[in-house]
Design a protein around this motif. Structure first.
Motif, PDB file in Angstrom:
ATOM      1  N   LYS A 160       0.834  -1.194   0.000  1.00 14.92           N
ATOM      2  CA  LYS A 160       0.000   0.000   0.000  1.00 14.92           C
ATOM      3  C   LYS A 160       0.878   1.257   0.000  1.00 14.92           C
ATOM      4  CE  LYS A 160      -3.845  -2.326   0.190  1.00 14.92           C
ATOM      5  NZ  LYS A 160      -4.769  -2.369  -0.974  1.00 14.92           N
ATOM      6  N   VAL A 161       1.372   1.605  -1.184  1.00 18.95           N
ATOM      7  CA  VAL A 161       2.145   2.823  -1.343  1.00 18.95           C
ATOM      8  C   VAL A 161       1.594   3.586  -2.542  1.00 18.95           C
ATOM      9  CG1 VAL A 161       4.243   1.895  -0.284  1.00 18.95           C
ATOM     10  CG2 VAL A 161       3.921   1.694  -2.756  1.00 18.95           C
ATOM     11  N   TYR A 162       1.858   4.896  -2.566  1.00 15.00           N
ATOM     12  CA  TYR A 162       1.312   5.757  -3.605  1.00 15.00           C
ATOM     13  C   TYR A 162       2.422   6.622  -4.188  1.00 15.00           C
ATOM     14  CZ  TYR A 162      -3.012   4.317  -1.364  1.00 15.00           C
ATOM     15  OH  TYR A 162      -4.036   3.563  -0.830  1.00 15.00           O
ATOM     16  N   SER A 163       2.422   6.745  -5.510  1.00 17.73           N
ATOM     17  CA  SER A 163       3.461   7.495  -6.219  1.00 17.73           C
ATOM     18  C   SER A 163       2.945   8.886  -6.572  1.00 17.73           C
ATOM     19  CB  SER A 163       3.865   6.754  -7.499  1.00 17.73           C
ATOM     20  OG  SER A 163       4.328   5.449  -7.205  1.00 17.73           O
ATOM     21  N   HIS A 164       3.706   9.898  -6.184  1.00 17.73           N
ATOM     22  CA  HIS A 164       3.338  11.284  -6.444  1.00 17.73           C
ATOM     23  C   HIS A 164       4.379  11.914  -7.359  1.00 17.73           C
ATOM     24  CE1 HIS A 164       0.490  11.100  -3.004  1.00 17.73           C
ATOM     25  NE2 HIS A 164       1.430  10.321  -2.473  1.00 17.73           N
ATOM     26  N   PRO A 165       4.024  12.308  -8.587  1.00 16.72           N
ATOM     27  CA  PRO A 165       4.998  12.973  -9.462  1.00 16.72           C
ATOM     28  C   PRO A 165       5.477  14.281  -8.836  1.00 16.72           C
ATOM     29  CG  PRO A 165       3.038  12.285 -10.680  1.00 16.72           C
ATOM     30  CD  PRO A 165       2.708  12.145  -9.225  1.00 16.72           C
ATOM     31  N   VAL A 166       6.772  14.502  -8.840  1.00 19.64           N
ATOM     32  CA  VAL A 166       7.328  15.737  -8.268  1.00 19.64           C
ATOM     33  C   VAL A 166       8.133  16.529  -9.284  1.00 19.64           C
ATOM     34  CG1 VAL A 166       7.352  14.927  -5.883  1.00 19.64           C
ATOM     35  CG2 VAL A 166       9.302  14.443  -7.347  1.00 19.64           C
ATOM     36  N   GLY A 167       8.120  16.103 -10.552  1.00 20.45           N
ATOM     37  CA  GLY A 167       8.810  16.889 -11.562  1.00 20.45           C
ATOM     38  C   GLY A 167       9.482  16.021 -12.604  1.00 20.45           C
ATOM     39  N   ALA A 274       7.918  11.060  -5.696  1.00 19.53           N
ATOM     40  CA  ALA A 274       7.966  10.872  -4.248  1.00 19.53           C
ATOM     41  C   ALA A 274       6.928   9.810  -3.918  1.00 19.53           C
ATOM     42  CB  ALA A 274       7.669  12.174  -3.519  1.00 19.53           C
ATOM     43  N   ILE A 275       7.368   8.725  -3.312  1.00 20.91           N
ATOM     44  CA  ILE A 275       6.479   7.603  -3.013  1.00 20.91           C
ATOM     45  C   ILE A 275       6.248   7.556  -1.507  1.00 20.91           C
ATOM     46  CG2 ILE A 275       6.131   5.122  -3.273  1.00 20.91           C
ATOM     47  CD1 ILE A 275       8.152   5.216  -5.579  1.00 20.91           C
ATOM     48  N   ALA A 276       4.985   7.543  -1.109  1.00 21.52           N
ATOM     49  CA  ALA A 276       4.628   7.568   0.313  1.00 21.52           C
ATOM     50  C   ALA A 276       3.577   6.504   0.593  1.00 21.52           C
ATOM     51  CB  ALA A 276       4.111   8.953   0.703  1.00 21.52           C
ATOM     52  N   LYS A 279      -2.168   8.130   0.278  1.00 22.82           N
ATOM     53  CA  LYS A 279      -2.609   8.778  -0.960  1.00 22.82           C
ATOM     54  C   LYS A 279      -2.669  10.294  -0.742  1.00 22.82           C
ATOM     55  CE  LYS A 279      -5.975   8.143  -4.656  1.00 22.82           C
ATOM     56  NZ  LYS A 279      -7.149   7.357  -5.096  1.00 22.82           N
ATOM     57  N   LYS A 280      -3.181  10.674   0.428  1.00 20.15           N
ATOM     58  CA  LYS A 280      -3.154  12.067   0.835  1.00 20.15           C
ATOM     59  C   LYS A 280      -2.072  12.197   1.896  1.00 20.15           C
ATOM     60  CE  LYS A 280      -5.944  15.884   2.593  1.00 20.15           C
ATOM     61  NZ  LYS A 280      -7.277  16.304   3.092  1.00 20.15           N
ATOM     62  N   VAL A 281      -0.927  12.742   1.525  1.00 18.86           N
ATOM     63  CA  VAL A 281       0.241  12.751   2.397  1.00 18.86           C
ATOM     64  C   VAL A 281      -0.032  13.588   3.637  1.00 18.86           C
ATOM     65  CG1 VAL A 281       2.651  13.455   2.581  1.00 18.86           C
ATOM     66  CG2 VAL A 281       1.821  12.360   0.491  1.00 18.86           C
ATOM     67  N   LEU A 282       0.306  13.018   4.815  1.00 22.19           N
ATOM     68  CA  LEU A 282       0.067  13.699   6.083  1.00 22.19           C
ATOM     69  C   LEU A 282       1.347  14.278   6.673  1.00 22.19           C
ATOM     70  CD1 LEU A 282      -2.419  11.149   7.710  1.00 22.19           C
ATOM     71  CD2 LEU A 282      -2.944  13.203   6.385  1.00 22.19           C
ATOM     72  N   HIS A 283       2.494  13.645   6.416  1.00 25.97           N
ATOM     73  CA  HIS A 283       3.750  14.141   6.980  1.00 25.97           C
ATOM     74  C   HIS A 283       4.010  15.550   6.434  1.00 25.97           C
ATOM     75  CE1 HIS A 283       7.938  14.539   8.054  1.00 25.97           C
ATOM     76  NE2 HIS A 283       7.972  13.335   8.592  1.00 25.97           N
ATOM     77  N   ARG A 288       5.731  19.132   1.665  1.00 24.50           N
ATOM     78  CA  ARG A 288       6.520  20.205   1.033  1.00 24.50           C
ATOM     79  C   ARG A 288       7.210  19.740  -0.244  1.00 24.50           C
ATOM     80  NH1 ARG A 288       9.789  23.732   5.552  1.00 24.50           N
ATOM     81  NH2 ARG A 288       8.138  23.961   7.097  1.00 24.50           N
ATOM     82  N   LEU A 289       7.485  18.429  -0.342  1.00 21.23           N
ATOM     83  CA  LEU A 289       8.175  17.907  -1.518  1.00 21.23           C
ATOM     84  C   LEU A 289       7.260  17.851  -2.741  1.00 21.23           C
ATOM     85  CD1 LEU A 289      10.141  14.921   0.054  1.00 21.23           C
ATOM     86  CD2 LEU A 289      10.972  17.236  -0.387  1.00 21.23           C
TER      87      LEU A 289
END
Length: 294
Positions: A160-167, A274-276, A279-283, A288-289
């Motif tokens: 259960k991880v989610y990938s977030h494009p950061v650039g 950035a993989i967290a 799905k909705k990043v809490l940290h 910020r990333l």
């Protein structure tokens, strides 16, 4: 908690073992030899085991003494950390961010990707570089807060991880001064005669490069392959060959490494994620990333 022995006696024994004899230990402790000897005998009596035995003109540890010394080493090593631990406990709390760095990601862009968190007050940044799959496992076990990578996490219902494009960054080709004249003529066919440096298959970009070569009918003269992008740049700057690199680090390559850009990547791009675990990043620092909504 009731103990059958005194830590003071254990400390004297530890000093004797470290110094290699009663006389040297007494000198370090500023005590009489007889006093130190009596304290060690008290420890032996409390433990019910002989810890030291005569050997020639000196003393050596018995098996029990070796076991006691190992424990004493741990005890007094922890004791030495006590002042710092207490001091940190009353100081302002640190903000910890544990980041996994995929071994396929261009290390030259990691600093830029982490730029949004670098000014965080009391930041304690922990960076771990490893293979992509191992980092995802550590992320799932919450040993890491985020993984930075050049590829998204694969679909896996058990992970259960989610990938977030950061650039992303387009690629360009760079050459050391000694190869610049040759590199500037007849691109990309000249890659068949120029020495070429490439990332290994650990990098997602390698597959795109191989496809790019195939579509253009180019058979590059590969003289070096590197898992570490910074190492690739080091060898390239030393004159070993030409290589592709993200335009995002152009200024560093030119100013610090003396390299020159001689061709565009013709549509090639390196992507960053950035993989967290959410799905909705809490940290707050991982937030910020991520690109901020307009």
């Amino acid at each position: 908690m009731s103990l059958e022995f005194s830590y003071r006696h254990l400390y004297y024994f530890w000093v004797v073992a470290k110094e290699g004899g009663m006389a040297k230990a007494a000198g370090r402790l500023g005590m009489a030899v007889q006093t130190v000897s009596a304290q060690v005998r008290e420890l032996e009596r409390a433990l019910g085991q002989q810890l030291l035995k005569p050997a020639g003109r000196g003393l050596v540890l018995t098996d029990a003494g070796q076991a006691a010394l190992r424990q004493a080493e741990q005890i007094f090593a922890l004791g030495e950390q006590l002042p710092a631990v207490v001091r940190d406990a009353v100081s302002a709390p640190q903000v910890r961010l544990a980041v996994g760095i995929s071994d396929g990601l261009s290390k030259l862009v990691v600093r830029q990707l982490l730029e949004p968190v670098m000014a965080a007050p009391r930041l304690r940044l922990l960076c771990h570089e490893d293979e992509f799959d191992r980092l995802l496992a550590d992320l799932a076990l919450h040993r890491l807060d985020v993984v930075l990578s050049d590829r998204p996490a694969p679909a896996n219902r058990n992970l259960k991880v989610y990938s977030h494009p950061v650039g992303s960054s387009p690629l360009a080709w760079y050459a050391p001064p000694a190869l610049l004249a040759r590199a500037s003529e007849g691109f990309p066919q000249n890659l068949a005669t120029l020495p070429v440096l490439l990332p290994t298959a650990h990098a997602a970009m390698r597959q795109r490069l191989d496809t790019w070569f195939e579509r253009r009918g180019v058979h590059p003269q590969v003289v070096g392959e590197f898992e570490d992008s910074a190492l690739l740049v080091t060898f390239g700057a030393a004159g070993m060959g030409v290589f592709p690199a993200p335009v995002a680090v152009h200024d560093k390559l030119v100013a610090s490494d003396g390299l020159q850009r001689f061709a565009d990547g013709d549509g090639l791009e390196e992507q960053f994620y950035a993989i967290a675990t959410e799905k909705k990043v809490l940290h707050p620092l991982v937030q910020r990333l991520l690109p901020q909504p307009r």
